[in-house]
Design a protein around this motif. Structure first.
Motif, PDB file in Angstrom:
ATOM      1  N   UNK A 327      34.465   0.191   2.792  1.00 22.83           N
ATOM      2  CA  UNK A 327      35.668   0.227   3.626  1.00 22.83           C
ATOM      3  C   UNK A 327      36.832  -0.500   2.952  1.00 22.83           C
ATOM      4  N   UNK A 328      36.575  -1.675   2.425  1.00 22.94           N
ATOM      5  CA  UNK A 328      37.622  -2.457   1.759  1.00 22.94           C
ATOM      6  C   UNK A 328      38.151  -1.704   0.534  1.00 22.94           C
ATOM      7  N   UNK A 329      37.239  -1.121  -0.233  1.00 22.79           N
ATOM      8  CA  UNK A 329      37.630  -0.391  -1.448  1.00 22.79           C
ATOM      9  C   UNK A 329      38.602   0.741  -1.123  1.00 22.79           C
ATOM     10  N   UNK A 330      38.248   1.571  -0.145  1.00 22.73           N
ATOM     11  CA  UNK A 330      39.097   2.716   0.178  1.00 22.73           C
ATOM     12  C   UNK A 330      40.340   2.302   0.969  1.00 22.73           C
ATOM     13  N   UNK A 331      40.268   1.206   1.674  1.00 18.76           N
ATOM     14  CA  UNK A 331      41.466   0.705   2.353  1.00 18.76           C
ATOM     15  C   UNK A 331      42.525   0.302   1.337  1.00 18.76           C
ATOM     16  N   UNK A 332      42.088  -0.345   0.260  1.00 23.42           N
ATOM     17  CA  UNK A 332      43.028  -0.761  -0.793  1.00 23.42           C
ATOM     18  C   UNK A 332      43.579   0.460  -1.527  1.00 23.42           C
ATOM     19  N   UNK A 333      42.702   1.414  -1.865  1.00 25.12           N
ATOM     20  CA  UNK A 333      43.162   2.629  -2.539  1.00 25.12           C
ATOM     21  C   UNK A 333      44.150   3.404  -1.666  1.00 25.12           C
TER      22      UNK A 333
END
Length: 343
Positions: A327-333
């Protein structure tokens, strides 16, 4: 035990209680619904959608179907015309060119809602399949004070992890609404009282955002005196396009700027916690804290299973640990806004 981990574990338990809150009303009445669908280049999905619309078990004089072709370049318009010609309660409209004023599919949804004649606007998407009792389930959640009822969705032909991700989305919709600070909704399965829709100005205030119609409309209505409820009874089905999953997840999770300041603050604190947690485990070797967190997360997940009647899958125990970092990874992207949306 680390105090920060303990507090977050309690926070997860509170979220679990939010999931279990019941919004169902007694002595529900059969309301009148306008089903609203925006369609762009969906010729491969429309036949299945039409079959599910025809199979809806609800009095035909108490609902209508409004389909707007949003400048399709395939055979969608002809399929829509043929379907509507055979249905007493179905009508269609066409947008010949994509709107520059109302981005995304808002122009199509705006046209549909302007022509809706019934008191409840019931939204779904052209790539969704509807269960026979879909309309009737919403009667159980509309009181006179209710302006918005959120639902959720399930995916077919998805990987095990993608299934888990979508079930987590259902949990987030349910717990945040249950605790009184709604976060988001599924655009393919939600109902809005037309009076509430008109009160917030429809899509006018959010017309410049390419995506997030569902989330932003929820936020607008949440700022009024109308009540927000959650319907866990009927999940619409949709199919995932694996080739577009990377951009879909960037679009889905990268909506930080659309959230309220309170949610942005919560998101930052949660992000910091999930950076802190592995540091605590790997360097401090304090496994008791991890156990406390994991129990809280597992109870949260069990509440979600109970609420939505999901099946327990053993591998979900691993996904509970992995998902926050996904979730954090795709939120940043997604914050870059550099994603594709179909064509």
């Amino acid at each position: 035990m680390d105090i920060f981990v303990f507090i977050f574990s309690v926070f997860l338990l509170i979220l679990g209680l939010g999931i279990l809150r019941s919004w169902k009303i007694h002595n529900s009445k059969k309301l009148n619904y306008s089903i609203v669908i925006a369609c762009r280049n969906e010729e491969h999905n429309l036949p299945k959608l039409f079959n599910s619309l025809t199979g809806l078990d609800y009095p035909i004089d108490k609902f209508e179907i409004i389909i707007v072709d949003d400048a399709s370049t395939d055979n969608s318009l002809n399929l829509i015309k043929a379907y509507c010609d055979k249905q007493m309660n179905a009508s269609f409209f066409q947008i010949k060119e994509k709107s520059k004023r109302y981005l995304g599919k808002k122009a199509a949804l705006k046209l549909a809602t302007e022509n809706a004649k019934f008191e409840i606007l019931l939204f779904t998407d052209a790539d969704c399949l509807l269960k026979t009792n879909w309309i009737n389930s919403y009667n159980n959640y509309f009181s006179k004070e209710t302006g918005f009822v959120a639902g959720s969705y399930e995916v077919t032909d998805a990987s095990s992890f993608q299934r888990f991700c979508n079930q987590i989305s259902s949990a987030i919709y349910a717990c945040t609404i249950g605790l009184g600070f709604p976060f988001s909704a599924a655009g393919g399965n939600m109902a809005v009282r037309k009076d509430a829709f008109i009160e917030v100005g429809g899509y006018e205030k959010i017309r410049k955002n390419l995506a997030g119609d569902d989330k932003q409309l929820l936020n607008l209505i949440e700022s009024t005196s109308w009540e927000i409820r959650y319907n866990p009874e009927i999940l619409v089905s949709t199919k995932i396009n694996p080739s577009n999953s990377h951009h879909r997840d960037k679009r889905k999770y990268g909506k930080f700027g659309m959230s309220s300041p309170l949610f942005q603050l919560f998101s930052i604190l949660i992000f910091l916690f999930y950076l802190y947690l592995p540091f605590r485990i790997l360097f401090v070797k304090e496994w008791q804290s991890f156990l406390s967190y994991f129990i809280g997360a597992l109870l949260f997940w069990i509440a979600n299973i109970i609420k939505h009647k999901f099946k327990f899958v053993p591998i979900d125990i691993i996904y509970i640990v992995i998902y926050p970092y996904y979730l954090i990874y795709y939120s940043i992207l997604g914050l870059s806004g550099n994603w594709e949306w179909k064509n």
